[in-house]
Design a protein around this motif. Structure first.
Motif, PDB file in Angstrom:
ATOM      1  N   GLU B   5      31.885  38.511  36.874  1.00  0.00           N
ATOM      2  CA  GLU B   5      31.971  38.076  38.267  1.00  0.00           C
ATOM      3  C   GLU B   5      32.950  38.974  39.001  1.00  0.00           C
ATOM      4  OE1 GLU B   5      32.434  34.059  39.132  1.00  0.00           O
ATOM      5  OE2 GLU B   5      31.183  33.354  37.484  1.00  0.00           O
ATOM      6  N   SER B   6      32.805  39.009  40.319  1.00  0.00           N
ATOM      7  CA  SER B   6      33.660  39.893  41.099  1.00  0.00           C
ATOM      8  C   SER B   6      35.119  39.475  40.917  1.00  0.00           C
ATOM      9  CB  SER B   6      33.269  39.828  42.572  1.00  0.00           C
ATOM     10  OG  SER B   6      33.451  38.525  43.049  1.00  0.00           O
ATOM     11  N   GLY B   7      35.980  40.425  40.674  1.00  0.00           N
ATOM     12  CA  GLY B   7      37.398  40.132  40.496  1.00  0.00           C
ATOM     13  C   GLY B   7      37.751  39.865  39.043  1.00  0.00           C
ATOM     14  N   ALA B   8      36.768  39.572  38.223  1.00  0.00           N
ATOM     15  CA  ALA B   8      37.046  39.231  36.837  1.00  0.00           C
ATOM     16  C   ALA B   8      37.473  40.457  36.045  1.00  0.00           C
ATOM     17  CB  ALA B   8      35.835  38.581  36.190  1.00  0.00           C
ATOM     18  N   ALA B   9      37.198  41.657  36.563  1.00  0.00           N
ATOM     19  CA  ALA B   9      37.557  42.874  35.849  1.00  0.00           C
ATOM     20  C   ALA B   9      39.070  43.067  35.803  1.00  0.00           C
ATOM     21  CB  ALA B   9      36.893  44.065  36.510  1.00  0.00           C
ATOM     22  N   GLY B  10      39.802  42.294  36.609  1.00  0.00           N
ATOM     23  CA  GLY B  10      41.258  42.287  36.518  1.00  0.00           C
ATOM     24  C   GLY B  10      41.883  43.519  37.142  1.00  0.00           C
ATOM     25  N   THR B  11      42.727  44.225  36.367  1.00  0.00           N
ATOM     26  CA  THR B  11      43.539  45.296  36.921  1.00  0.00           C
ATOM     27  C   THR B  11      42.700  46.471  37.413  1.00  0.00           C
ATOM     28  OG1 THR B  11      43.802  46.075  34.663  1.00  0.00           O
ATOM     29  CG2 THR B  11      45.595  44.741  35.577  1.00  0.00           C
ATOM     30  N   ALA B  12      41.513  46.638  36.858  1.00  0.00           N
ATOM     31  CA  ALA B  12      40.711  47.805  37.222  1.00  0.00           C
ATOM     32  C   ALA B  12      40.143  47.679  38.631  1.00  0.00           C
ATOM     33  CB  ALA B  12      39.575  47.992  36.227  1.00  0.00           C
ATOM     34  N   ALA B  13      40.039  46.426  39.153  1.00  0.00           N
ATOM     35  CA  ALA B  13      39.412  46.244  40.461  1.00  0.00           C
ATOM     36  C   ALA B  13      40.343  46.743  41.560  1.00  0.00           C
ATOM     37  CB  ALA B  13      39.099  44.770  40.676  1.00  0.00           C
ATOM     38  N   PRO B  14      39.844  47.560  42.482  1.00  0.00           N
ATOM     39  CA  PRO B  14      40.706  48.061  43.554  1.00  0.00           C
ATOM     40  C   PRO B  14      41.009  46.945  44.550  1.00  0.00           C
ATOM     41  CG  PRO B  14      38.446  48.771  43.895  1.00  0.00           C
ATOM     42  CD  PRO B  14      38.465  48.039  42.599  1.00  0.00           C
ATOM     43  N   ASN B  15      42.182  46.947  45.085  1.00  0.00           N
ATOM     44  CA  ASN B  15      42.563  45.963  46.095  1.00  0.00           C
ATOM     45  C   ASN B  15      42.226  46.526  47.478  1.00  0.00           C
ATOM     46  OD1 ASN B  15      43.645  44.018  47.651  1.00  0.00           O
ATOM     47  ND2 ASN B  15      45.782  44.415  47.115  1.00  0.00           N
ATOM     48  N   LEU B  16      41.129  46.070  48.038  1.00  0.00           N
ATOM     49  CA  LEU B  16      40.637  46.631  49.293  1.00  0.00           C
ATOM     50  C   LEU B  16      41.532  46.249  50.473  1.00  0.00           C
ATOM     51  CD1 LEU B  16      36.823  46.003  48.791  1.00  0.00           C
ATOM     52  CD2 LEU B  16      38.048  48.135  48.457  1.00  0.00           C
ATOM     53  N   ALA B  17      42.332  45.198  50.324  1.00  0.00           N
ATOM     54  CA  ALA B  17      43.160  44.732  51.440  1.00  0.00           C
ATOM     55  C   ALA B  17      44.505  45.456  51.480  1.00  0.00           C
ATOM     56  CB  ALA B  17      43.369  43.226  51.328  1.00  0.00           C
TER      57      ALA B  17
END
Lengths: 441, 121
Positions: B5-17
């Protein structure tokens, strides 16, 4: 339509003795028949249907048809005092022998067709379902068994999301009622039959009804109806012709077989918008249901006129919005065609005629269509259609918005405006011909 | 299907905000009011909840909000495909039986996923 892909066929009205003949070659143990026989002959019709099953050698255990008993709506439409107990005793007699036979219809279209709101429609349908549940319990049928044999009938109009939310909300309401009756959770579902709204149909520009019915059928399928009936587009005019009936059948065939709507359960679930609308409709519908119960149940609300008064209050507001065109009707109050030749059909003998003092059948377009009919009568009598002369000043770009508005407005009432812009607009010598000011179609 | 699920990848997900000021409801309302002001909406209607100008009024005593925040719960907890969101007459023949459908019990495999895994494996 819906998950089970059940479809309904309209059969023409005839004497009850010929019901069996009308159902010749129908596999009654595979294709359920839902009776619609309001009025004093409801029980005779139910007997005739059961006799037709017996004549076709359908074993009692495999009778899956529905008697369509609805004494509440029948009494409301006839302006009489409702009596549920007789029908419930009759139903209980036959229920014992036919374990899968449907008995009662809890009909929300009574309120919808009189111009009521969505919450009133689902509130009164659940109140009717509750009344039948009680009557069947008095006649000796357990709530879980009785609930299974009550079919709900709701109207689907062209307001897609409102229909989806309405169908979702009414299931939750019925769940609540059955939970209070002590019915186990896995038996608290609702058998839901949606019919396209009669109130939304127009006699003028009737082909728009095909679009309305398609949206309504789609919304009913997505909302989770177990069965959907699509009314032919000319059914507000008179007896539908073969073409209109075929289009009505194909509308659902295409949505089931080609768009595969019946393959997906509750696709709108989880959408913030649909969930919020479902929640709000549930709240308003439940409040209406409780109010009805407080006055002594739906039977008393029909008998003493509370239901009618509540529906009339909404209808007056709706009528005001329709008349001001804040609730527009395509082809009637918006983009009317003043050159339209009205559709002609034979009168439909199956159409219920409103009885004075009974629940009315109202259509949203009826006031506009009365004006259009008056204009047609005047034209037939005098040879001239009532008109208006629009003085359009300046070039087309300067007047077209106001001229289109005025043309639409006047045509909605049956006047044919004429426009002359020649003195002020110069037509280029050989350019593309400019459309007249009224460019609405 | 094993799709995180989106966000579940944890640290690898870029913070778009990242790098933007925190989004607050007040700030959003100020922007909404700004747009509506340009359309000539009267100032007193823009004071507290400017978005209510865009609400749709129905015949049932509640308004339909122009934008729905994700905080509103559904009226009753329902698992799509099981009662009360579907008839208790049971799922169609090709779907598994609704044996463990009581809300609160472990979620049964939704019929669509069960069917999909059958075809993909």
């Amino acid at each position: 339509m819906g998950g089970r892909g059940r479809r309904h066929r309209h059969t023409r009205r005839g004497p009850l003795s010929r019901l069996g003949e009308a159902l010749t070659d129908v596999y009654l143990d595979l294709a359920p028949v839902v009776l619609s026989a309001p009025g004093p002959h409801a029980l005779d019709a139910a007997r005739a249907l059961l006799r037709a099953h017996a004549d076709a050698d359908v074993p009692d255990g495999r009778v899956i048809s529905h008697l369509g008993l609805d004494p509440l709506s029948a009494a409301a439409r006839a302006g009489e005092r409702p009596d549920v107990a007789d029908a419930a005793r009759f139903a209980a007699e036959h229920a014992a022998r036919h374990p899968r036979l449907g008995l009662f219809v809890a009909d929300g279209t009574l309120v919808h067709d009189a111009g009521g709101s969505e919450a009133q429609e689902i509130g009164s349908a659940v109140a009717a379902g509750t009344a039948y549940l009680r009557a069947l319990a008095d006649a000796g049928i357990e709530p879980a068994d009785a609930a299974r044999r009550i079919e709900f009938r709701l109207a689907a109009n062209a307001d897609q999301f409102s229909v989806i939310a309405k169908l979702r909300a009414v299931r939750a309401m019925w769940n609540q009622v059955l939970e209070a009756c002590g019915v186990p959770a896995d038996q608290r579902g609702m058998s839901l039959h949606a019919t396209t709204s009669d109130a939304m149909l127009t006699r003028r520009d009737p082909h728009v009804n095909m679009l309305r019915a398609t949206v309504a059928c789609f919304a009913a399928g997505v909302g989770g109806a177990d069965a959907v009936t699509v009314a032919p587009f000319d059914s507000a005019v008179g007896l539908p012709d073969d073409f209109a009936r075929r289009i009505a059948r194909n509308t659902q065939s295409l949505l089931i077989e080609e768009s595969h709507l019946a393959q997906v359960i509750d696709p709108a679930g989880g959408s913030f918008y649909v969930e919020a609308l479902t929640r709000d409709l549930y709240g308003a519908g439940w409040a209406f249901f409780q109010e009805t119960e407080r006055t002594g149940g739906i039977g008393a609300a029909i008998e003493h006129g509370e239901l009618r008064a509540a529906v009339d209050r909404v209808w007056e507001r709706r009528r005001h919005d329709l008349a001001r065109r804040t609730a527009p009707l395509t082809g009637v109050s918006e983009f009317p065609d003043p050159h339209e030749k009205p559709l002609v059909r034979e009168p439909d003998p199956a159409r219920r005629r409103p009885v004075p003092g009974g629940f009315p059948a109202r259509r949203y377009a009826q006031d506009y269509e009365a004006l259009r009919d008056r204009s047609d009568a005047h034209t037939a009598a005098t040879g001239h259609r009532p008109g208006a002369f629009l003085v359009t000043l300046g070039p087309v770009a300067a007047h077209t918005a106001r001229a289109s508005f005025a043309t639409n407005l006047l045509a909605a009432g049956g006047s044919r405006p004429t426009t002359r812009g020649r003195s002020t607009t110069r037509r280029p010598p050989r350019g593309p011909s400019r459309s007249p000011a009224a460019g609405s179609r | 299907m094993d799709v995180p699920e989106s966000g579940a990848a944890g640290t690898a997900a870029p913070n778009l905000a990242e790098g933007f000021p925190a989004a607050t409801r007040e700030r959003w309302r100020a922007l909404v009011a700004g747009v509506l002001r340009k359309s000539g909406v009267a100032e007193e209607r823009l004071a507290d909840t400017p978005e209510s100008v865009l609400a749709t009024h129905g015949y049932d005593g509640f308004d339909i909000a122009p934008s729905t925040p994700p905080t509103r719960p559904p009226p009753t907890p329902a698992i799509p495909g099981w009662p009360p969101s579907r008839a208790a007459t049971g799922p169609a023949e090709e779907w598994p039986e609704a044996g463990t459908s009581v809300p609160g019990t472990p979620t049964p495999t939704p019929p669509c996923c069960a069917a999909a895994s059958k075809t993909t494996s």
